[in-house]
Design a protein around this motif. Structure first.
Motif, PDB file in Angstrom:
ATOM      1  N   GLU A 166     -22.142  -4.895 -56.792  1.00 12.16           N
ATOM      2  CA  GLU A 166     -21.229  -5.987 -57.154  1.00 12.16           C
ATOM      3  C   GLU A 166     -20.744  -6.740 -55.914  1.00 12.16           C
ATOM      4  OE1 GLU A 166     -18.331  -4.634 -60.161  1.00 12.16           O
ATOM      5  OE2 GLU A 166     -16.882  -5.780 -58.972  1.00 12.16           O
ATOM      6  N   ARG A 167     -20.394  -5.979 -54.876  1.00 14.71           N
ATOM      7  CA  ARG A 167     -19.889  -6.591 -53.649  1.00 14.71           C
ATOM      8  C   ARG A 167     -20.984  -7.256 -52.827  1.00 14.71           C
ATOM      9  NH1 ARG A 167     -18.171  -2.513 -50.538  1.00 14.71           N
ATOM     10  NH2 ARG A 167     -18.253  -0.819 -52.022  1.00 14.71           N
ATOM     11  N   ASN A 168     -22.236  -7.034 -53.247  1.00 17.15           N
ATOM     12  CA  ASN A 168     -23.361  -7.640 -52.531  1.00 17.15           C
ATOM     13  C   ASN A 168     -24.051  -8.671 -53.428  1.00 17.15           C
ATOM     14  OD1 ASN A 168     -25.241  -7.765 -50.260  1.00 17.15           O
ATOM     15  ND2 ASN A 168     -26.700  -6.715 -51.599  1.00 17.15           N
ATOM     16  N   TYR A 189     -21.702  16.999 -50.044  1.00 12.96           N
ATOM     17  CA  TYR A 189     -21.413  16.397 -48.741  1.00 12.96           C
ATOM     18  C   TYR A 189     -20.473  15.191 -48.774  1.00 12.96           C
ATOM     19  CZ  TYR A 189     -25.449  19.054 -47.000  1.00 12.96           C
ATOM     20  OH  TYR A 189     -26.312  20.036 -46.659  1.00 12.96           O
ATOM     21  N   CYS A 190     -20.361  14.511 -49.877  1.00 11.75           N
ATOM     22  CA  CYS A 190     -19.714  13.202 -49.854  1.00 11.75           C
ATOM     23  C   CYS A 190     -18.417  13.126 -50.644  1.00 11.75           C
ATOM     24  CB  CYS A 190     -20.658  12.135 -50.395  1.00 11.75           C
ATOM     25  SG  CYS A 190     -22.386  12.394 -49.926  1.00 11.75           S
ATOM     26  N   ALA A 191     -18.325  13.939 -51.701  1.00 14.36           N
ATOM     27  CA  ALA A 191     -17.199  13.817 -52.617  1.00 14.36           C
ATOM     28  C   ALA A 191     -15.860  14.106 -51.943  1.00 14.36           C
ATOM     29  CB  ALA A 191     -17.399  14.736 -53.822  1.00 14.36           C
ATOM     30  N   SER A 192     -15.849  14.916 -50.877  1.00 13.69           N
ATOM     31  CA  SER A 192     -14.592  15.254 -50.207  1.00 13.69           C
ATOM     32  C   SER A 192     -13.860  13.988 -49.774  1.00 13.69           C
ATOM     33  CB  SER A 192     -14.847  16.170 -49.015  1.00 13.69           C
ATOM     34  OG  SER A 192     -15.741  15.565 -48.115  1.00 13.69           O
ATOM     35  N   CYS A 193     -14.585  12.992 -49.330  1.00 12.26           N
ATOM     36  CA  CYS A 193     -13.957  11.716 -48.960  1.00 12.26           C
ATOM     37  C   CYS A 193     -14.078  10.683 -50.087  1.00 12.26           C
ATOM     38  CB  CYS A 193     -14.609  11.128 -47.708  1.00 12.26           C
ATOM     39  SG  CYS A 193     -14.167  11.993 -46.191  1.00 12.26           S
ATOM     40  N   HIS A 194     -15.318  10.504 -50.561  1.00 12.77           N
ATOM     41  CA  HIS A 194     -15.565   9.387 -51.487  1.00 12.77           C
ATOM     42  C   HIS A 194     -15.165   9.686 -52.932  1.00 12.77           C
ATOM     43  CE1 HIS A 194     -17.498   6.660 -48.668  1.00 12.77           C
ATOM     44  NE2 HIS A 194     -18.127   7.698 -48.145  1.00 12.77           N
ATOM     45  N   GLY A 195     -14.795  10.939 -53.236  1.00 11.22           N
ATOM     46  CA  GLY A 195     -14.413  11.290 -54.602  1.00 11.22           C
ATOM     47  C   GLY A 195     -15.629  11.662 -55.433  1.00 11.22           C
ATOM     48  N   GLU A 207      -9.001   2.481 -45.644  1.00 15.08           N
ATOM     49  CA  GLU A 207      -9.151   2.562 -47.093  1.00 15.08           C
ATOM     50  C   GLU A 207     -10.640   2.688 -47.426  1.00 15.08           C
ATOM     51  OE1 GLU A 207      -7.037   1.642 -50.919  1.00 15.08           O
ATOM     52  OE2 GLU A 207      -6.345   2.186 -48.930  1.00 15.08           O
ATOM     53  N   LEU A 208     -11.003   3.661 -48.260  1.00 15.47           N
ATOM     54  CA  LEU A 208     -12.413   3.798 -48.623  1.00 15.47           C
ATOM     55  C   LEU A 208     -12.768   2.796 -49.718  1.00 15.47           C
ATOM     56  CD1 LEU A 208     -13.006   7.660 -48.653  1.00 15.47           C
ATOM     57  CD2 LEU A 208     -13.937   5.997 -47.071  1.00 15.47           C
ATOM     58  N   THR A 209     -13.951   2.240 -49.598  1.00 16.41           N
ATOM     59  CA  THR A 209     -14.411   1.317 -50.633  1.00 16.41           C
ATOM     60  C   THR A 209     -14.892   2.111 -51.849  1.00 16.41           C
ATOM     61  OG1 THR A 209     -16.552   1.337 -49.562  1.00 16.41           O
ATOM     62  CG2 THR A 209     -15.138  -0.519 -49.050  1.00 16.41           C
ATOM     63  N   ASP A 210     -15.048   1.445 -52.965  1.00 17.76           N
ATOM     64  CA  ASP A 210     -15.563   2.074 -54.173  1.00 17.76           C
ATOM     65  C   ASP A 210     -17.096   2.007 -54.122  1.00 17.76           C
ATOM     66  OD1 ASP A 210     -16.316   2.820 -56.722  1.00 17.76           O
ATOM     67  OD2 ASP A 210     -14.689   1.723 -57.705  1.00 17.76           O
ATOM     68  N   GLU A 248     -15.712   6.846 -38.702  1.00 17.13           N
ATOM     69  CA  GLU A 248     -15.075   8.028 -39.297  1.00 17.13           C
ATOM     70  C   GLU A 248     -16.011   8.775 -40.224  1.00 17.13           C
ATOM     71  OE1 GLU A 248     -11.011   8.655 -40.042  1.00 17.13           O
ATOM     72  OE2 GLU A 248     -10.623   6.505 -39.976  1.00 17.13           O
ATOM     73  N   MET A 249     -17.070   8.103 -40.645  1.00 16.48           N
ATOM     74  CA  MET A 249     -18.012   8.794 -41.522  1.00 16.48           C
ATOM     75  C   MET A 249     -19.079   9.458 -40.675  1.00 16.48           C
ATOM     76  SD  MET A 249     -20.080   7.728 -44.838  1.00 16.48           S
ATOM     77  CE  MET A 249     -21.669   7.042 -44.491  1.00 16.48           C
ATOM     78  N   PRO A 250     -19.358  10.744 -40.940  1.00 19.86           N
ATOM     79  CA  PRO A 250     -20.392  11.422 -40.158  1.00 19.86           C
ATOM     80  C   PRO A 250     -21.742  10.706 -40.269  1.00 19.86           C
ATOM     81  CG  PRO A 250     -19.197  12.978 -41.567  1.00 19.86           C
ATOM     82  CD  PRO A 250     -18.763  11.604 -41.964  1.00 19.86           C
ATOM     83  N   VAL A 251     -22.567  10.882 -39.237  1.00 20.35           N
ATOM     84  CA  VAL A 251     -23.911  10.317 -39.278  1.00 20.35           C
ATOM     85  C   VAL A 251     -24.783  11.314 -40.047  1.00 20.35           C
ATOM     86  CG1 VAL A 251     -25.879   9.631 -37.855  1.00 20.35           C
ATOM     87  CG2 VAL A 251     -23.565   9.113 -37.102  1.00 20.35           C
ATOM     88  N   TRP A 252     -24.999  11.009 -41.306  1.00 19.62           N
ATOM     89  CA  TRP A 252     -25.639  11.983 -42.194  1.00 19.62           C
ATOM     90  C   TRP A 252     -27.076  12.272 -41.848  1.00 19.62           C
ATOM     91  CZ3 TRP A 252     -22.559  15.101 -44.346  1.00 19.62           C
ATOM     92  CH2 TRP A 252     -21.261  14.675 -44.609  1.00 19.62           C
ATOM     93  N   GLY A 253     -27.767  11.305 -41.263  1.00 21.01           N
ATOM     94  CA  GLY A 253     -29.151  11.564 -40.837  1.00 21.01           C
ATOM     95  C   GLY A 253     -29.197  12.782 -39.933  1.00 21.01           C
TER      96      GLY A 253
END
Ligand code: HEC
Length: 135
Positions: A69-71, A38-44, A60-63, A97-102
């Motif tokens: 680290e960012r938190n 479900y996720c790799a198509s966008c997030h890699g 731009e998608l975050t890593d 832009e990200m689907p509501v996965w719930g």
């Protein structure tokens, strides 16, 4: 009225117990499979933000490997879960832009017992996978 509430509480308790019984490593493994699907198509595939769909997005998608680290070094499980199931707005600006996965995950389980709770379990598995890829 009261009986349906009792039934709902019993179903919720059963679902929560079933999450508690699955160990984290096992859940992270099924989370990895869900991520690929479900996720790799966008997030890699690695979560680095370089999936084939990423290009057509306006932002731009975050890593996803640097969520902790960012938190300030802490993996905020509740916040990550909320951005997956849709309770938290992921991008600060612009449309979501990200689907509501719930919703998507529950929709996939339509016709099966307790689709919403199954979707919650899958969202938890995805969170465990993401925790396992933090660096
Ligand atoms: C259609 C493309 C797309 C798909 C598929 C997708 N996402 Fe996202 N995701 C985004 C966008 C766009 C953002 C907002 C930008 C950002 O924060 O990187 C985002 C943000 C996130 C964030 C918050 C990132 C942060 O830095 O706070 C998480 C967590 C996340 N996605 C997890 C997932 C998971 C898990 C899946 C699979 C169930 C998934 N995404 C599938 C596009 C997508």
């Amino acid at each position: 009225m009261r009986r349906s509430r009792i039934r709902a509480t019993a179903a919720l308790t059963a679902a929560l117990l079933s999450f508690a019984c699955v160990d984290e490593t096992q859940r992270a493994e099924s989370g990895a499979a869900l991520f690929a699907e479900y996720c790799a198509s966008c997030h890699g595939t690695e979560g680095g933000g370089d999936g084939p769909e990423a290009e057509r997005l306006d932002l731009e998608l975050t890593d996803l490997r640097t969520l902790a680290e960012r938190n300030g070094g802490t993996f905020d499980e509740a916040a990550v879960l909320a951005s997956i199931d849709g309770r938290r707005e992921v991008a600060a600006h612009g449309p979501r832009e990200m689907p509501v996965w719930g919703k998507v995950l529950a929709e996939e389980k339509r016709g099966e017992p307790m689709p919403v709770y199954q979707a919650m379990g899958e969202a938890r598995a995805l969170v465990d996978h993401l925790r396992s890829i933090q660096r």
